[in-house]
Design a protein around this motif. Structure first.
Motif, PDB file in Angstrom:
ATOM      1  N   GLN A   1       0.833  -1.200   0.000  1.00 10.12           N
ATOM      2  CA  GLN A   1       0.000   0.000   0.000  1.00 10.12           C
ATOM      3  C   GLN A   1       0.868   1.251   0.000  1.00 10.12           C
ATOM      4  N   GLN A   2       1.930   1.243   0.793  1.00  8.53           N
ATOM      5  CA  GLN A   2       2.824   2.398   0.831  1.00  8.53           C
ATOM      6  C   GLN A   2       3.530   2.587  -0.510  1.00  8.53           C
ATOM      7  N   ARG A   3       3.922   1.500  -1.154  1.00  9.63           N
ATOM      8  CA  ARG A   3       4.556   1.600  -2.481  1.00  9.63           C
ATOM      9  C   ARG A   3       3.574   2.159  -3.502  1.00  9.63           C
ATOM     10  N   ILE A   4       2.320   1.725  -3.420  1.00  5.31           N
ATOM     11  CA  ILE A   4       1.304   2.224  -4.349  1.00  5.31           C
ATOM     12  C   ILE A   4       1.073   3.716  -4.139  1.00  5.31           C
TER      13      ILE A   4
ATOM     14  N   GLU B   1     -10.503   6.883  -5.484  1.00  5.69           N
ATOM     15  CA  GLU B   1     -10.151   6.454  -4.135  1.00  5.69           C
ATOM     16  C   GLU B   1      -8.648   6.624  -3.894  1.00  5.69           C
ATOM     17  N   LEU B   2      -7.853   6.299  -4.906  1.00  5.09           N
ATOM     18  CA  LEU B   2      -6.404   6.462  -4.781  1.00  5.09           C
ATOM     19  C   LEU B   2      -6.029   7.944  -4.682  1.00  5.09           C
ATOM     20  N   ILE B   3      -6.671   8.765  -5.489  1.00  6.25           N
ATOM     21  CA  ILE B   3      -6.434  10.214  -5.409  1.00  6.25           C
ATOM     22  C   ILE B   3      -6.750  10.708  -4.006  1.00  6.25           C
ATOM     23  N   GLY B   4      -7.840  10.223  -3.421  1.00  5.72           N
ATOM     24  CA  GLY B   4      -8.210  10.621  -2.079  1.00  5.72           C
ATOM     25  C   GLY B   4      -7.133  10.278  -1.067  1.00  5.72           C
ATOM     26  N   GLY B   5      -6.521   9.079  -1.207  1.00  2.00           N
ATOM     27  CA  GLY B   5      -5.461   8.681  -0.296  1.00  2.00           C
ATOM     28  C   GLY B   5      -4.254   9.590  -0.384  1.00  2.00           C
ATOM     29  N   VAL B   6      -3.862   9.936  -1.613  1.00  2.00           N
ATOM     30  CA  VAL B   6      -2.717  10.828  -1.809  1.00  2.00           C
ATOM     31  C   VAL B   6      -3.054  12.232  -1.320  1.00  2.00           C
ATOM     32  N   PHE B   7      -4.266  12.690  -1.597  1.00  2.00           N
ATOM     33  CA  PHE B   7      -4.687  14.026  -1.211  1.00  2.00           C
ATOM     34  C   PHE B   7      -4.670  14.191   0.306  1.00  2.00           C
TER      35      PHE B   7
ATOM     36  N   VAL C   1       4.165  -3.547  -8.732  1.00  2.00           N
ATOM     37  CA  VAL C   1       3.219  -4.553  -8.259  1.00  2.00           C
ATOM     38  C   VAL C   1       2.241  -4.849  -9.393  1.00  2.00           C
ATOM     39  N   GLY C   2       1.486  -5.932  -9.241  1.00  2.00           N
ATOM     40  CA  GLY C   2       0.466  -6.248 -10.221  1.00  2.00           C
ATOM     41  C   GLY C   2      -0.715  -5.307 -10.104  1.00  2.00           C
ATOM     42  N   VAL C   3      -1.405  -5.082 -11.221  1.00  2.00           N
ATOM     43  CA  VAL C   3      -2.533  -4.148 -11.180  1.00  2.00           C
ATOM     44  C   VAL C   3      -3.632  -4.663 -10.265  1.00  2.00           C
ATOM     45  N   GLY C   4      -3.736  -5.996 -10.131  1.00  2.00           N
ATOM     46  CA  GLY C   4      -4.713  -6.558  -9.203  1.00  2.00           C
ATOM     47  C   GLY C   4      -4.446  -6.151  -7.767  1.00  2.00           C
ATOM     48  N   THR C   5      -3.167  -5.991  -7.417  1.00  2.00           N
ATOM     49  CA  THR C   5      -2.807  -5.548  -6.074  1.00  2.00           C
ATOM     50  C   THR C   5      -3.300  -4.132  -5.831  1.00  2.00           C
ATOM     51  N   VAL C   6      -3.179  -3.289  -6.859  1.00  2.00           N
ATOM     52  CA  VAL C   6      -3.674  -1.910  -6.729  1.00  2.00           C
ATOM     53  C   VAL C   6      -5.182  -1.921  -6.515  1.00  2.00           C
ATOM     54  N   TYR C   7      -5.906  -2.722  -7.301  1.00  2.00           N
ATOM     55  CA  TYR C   7      -7.360  -2.743  -7.196  1.00  2.00           C
ATOM     56  C   TYR C   7      -7.830  -3.336  -5.873  1.00  2.00           C
ATOM     57  N   ARG C   8      -7.035  -4.220  -5.266  1.00  2.00           N
ATOM     58  CA  ARG C   8      -7.426  -4.760  -3.962  1.00  2.00           C
ATOM     59  C   ARG C   8      -7.363  -3.695  -2.870  1.00  2.00           C
ATOM     60  N   ARG C   9      -6.466  -2.727  -3.037  1.00  2.00           N
ATOM     61  CA  ARG C   9      -6.331  -1.669  -2.039  1.00  2.00           C
ATOM     62  C   ARG C   9      -7.180  -0.442  -2.377  1.00  2.00           C
TER      63      ARG C   9
ATOM     64  N   ILE D   1      -3.601   9.795 -15.372  1.00  2.00           N
ATOM     65  CA  ILE D   1      -2.868   8.540 -15.295  1.00  2.00           C
ATOM     66  C   ILE D   1      -3.863   7.435 -14.976  1.00  2.00           C
ATOM     67  N   THR D   2      -3.430   6.196 -15.138  1.00  2.00           N
ATOM     68  CA  THR D   2      -4.299   5.056 -14.884  1.00  2.00           C
ATOM     69  C   THR D   2      -3.746   4.230 -13.721  1.00  2.00           C
ATOM     70  N   LEU D   3      -4.576   3.343 -13.211  1.00  2.00           N
ATOM     71  CA  LEU D   3      -4.096   2.443 -12.160  1.00  2.00           C
ATOM     72  C   LEU D   3      -3.029   1.498 -12.696  1.00  2.00           C
ATOM     73  N   ASP D   4      -3.062   1.209 -13.992  1.00  2.00           N
ATOM     74  CA  ASP D   4      -1.985   0.417 -14.603  1.00  2.00           C
ATOM     75  C   ASP D   4      -0.653   1.167 -14.503  1.00  2.00           C
ATOM     76  N   ASP D   5      -0.681   2.480 -14.750  1.00  2.00           N
ATOM     77  CA  ASP D   5       0.536   3.292 -14.627  1.00  2.00           C
ATOM     78  C   ASP D   5       1.079   3.216 -13.195  1.00  2.00           C
ATOM     79  N   VAL D   6       0.180   3.304 -12.234  1.00  2.00           N
ATOM     80  CA  VAL D   6       0.588   3.270 -10.830  1.00  2.00           C
ATOM     81  C   VAL D   6       1.189   1.916 -10.488  1.00  2.00           C
ATOM     82  N   ALA D   7       0.546   0.838 -10.957  1.00  2.00           N
ATOM     83  CA  ALA D   7       1.062  -0.508 -10.685  1.00  2.00           C
ATOM     84  C   ALA D   7       2.460  -0.687 -11.261  1.00  2.00           C
ATOM     85  N   GLU D   8       2.663  -0.206 -12.489  1.00  2.00           N
ATOM     86  CA  GLU D   8       3.974  -0.329 -13.120  1.00  2.00           C
ATOM     87  C   GLU D   8       5.028   0.448 -12.340  1.00  2.00           C
ATOM     88  N   ARG D   9       4.713   1.688 -11.925  1.00  2.00           N
ATOM     89  CA  ARG D   9       5.675   2.485 -11.175  1.00  2.00           C
ATOM     90  C   ARG D   9       5.963   1.851  -9.805  1.00  2.00           C
ATOM     91  N   ALA D  10       4.940   1.259  -9.184  1.00  2.00           N
ATOM     92  CA  ALA D  10       5.108   0.676  -7.853  1.00  2.00           C
ATOM     93  C   ALA D  10       5.779  -0.692  -7.897  1.00  2.00           C
TER      94      ALA D  10
END
Length: 227
Positions: free
Chosen positions: A25-28, A68-74, A54-62, A43-52
């Motif tokens: 989660q911290q890497r994402i 929702e991801l923007i909210g976490g960063v914000f 991890v698999g894109v499924g890992t991003v979607y699990r979190r 950007i897409t969640l695929d972009d985030v998964a590649e940069r982190a």
């Protein structure tokens, strides 16, 4: 009689994370923070998964979606801004505390394309801005009131003026970022001069303006970005 136990509305929010899941989660979040800062919200969640890494499924699990991801960063940005407001209030010099706080705000906006887009560009931007306003407004008002009471700030300056200052500086930073990422500091200093009490000394402008060539290059970069 059978008893039905209701599950929490969001199990991810209530169940403690395993150590490996917490690390992912911290890497994402770190990857999303860097991508939003560099490229904005397109950007897409695929972009985030590649940069982190991890698999894109890992991003979607979190995070079930990009909002929702923007909210976490914000939320991380809100926490840092709140900390800076408290540091400004601890600064013995009221004017220096005010300058340090709003310089941090402008620097953060200048370096982070996604932050400004979150505040004013998303469909739920007003809701997110209301959250920031509720959390930050009292501290910001104290920073401004303290500088005014010390005779450092013109008496008719209001907190809303500083919202405008930050957004004007953000526009300059966005325009000049491809050719001169630090020129926003010049216009930040000019705007502060307009808000300072009349009898107070003005500081020298920290950087020169954009050259004609830089203005031309920045215009071309804006044109190419819209294509």
């Amino acid at each position: 009689m059978n008893v039905v136990t209701k599950k929490p509305a969001d199990a991810r929010a209530t169940r403690p994370l395993r150590a490996d899941a917490a690390r992912n989660q911290q890497r994402i979040l770190a990857a999303a923070r860097d991508l939003f800062a560099d490229r904005g919200l397109e950007i897409t969640l695929d972009d985030v998964a590649e940069r982190a890494g991890v698999g894109v499924g890992t991003v979607y699990r979190r995070f079930s979606n990009k909002q929702e991801l923007i909210g976490g960063v914000f939320e991380e940005n809100v926490e840092r801004m709140a900390e800076q407001a408290e540091l400004a209030l601890d600064q013995p010099d009221p004017w220096r505390g005010l300058v340090n706080f709003f310089e941090y705000m402008c620097m953060n906006m200048a370096a982070n394309r996604g932050l400004g887009e979150v505040l004013v560009g998303l469909e739920d931007g007003q809701e997110r801005f209301a959250c920031v306003k509720e959390r930050m407004q009292p501290a910001i008002a104290r920073v401004i009131d303290r500088a005014r009471d010390a005779g450092e700030l013109r008496p008719d300056a209001a907190p809303e003026d500083f919202f405008a200052v930050v957004n004007m500086v953000d526009w300059v930073a966005d325009f000049s970022r491809p050719v001169n990422p630090d020129v926003w500091r010049r216009y930040f200093a000019l705007l502060l001069d307009g808000l300072r009490a009349d009898a107070k000394k003005r500081e020298p402008l920290p950087v020169p303006p954009l050259t004609d060539d830089e203005i031309h290059q920045a215009k071309m970069a804006c044109f190419n970005k819209r294509r």
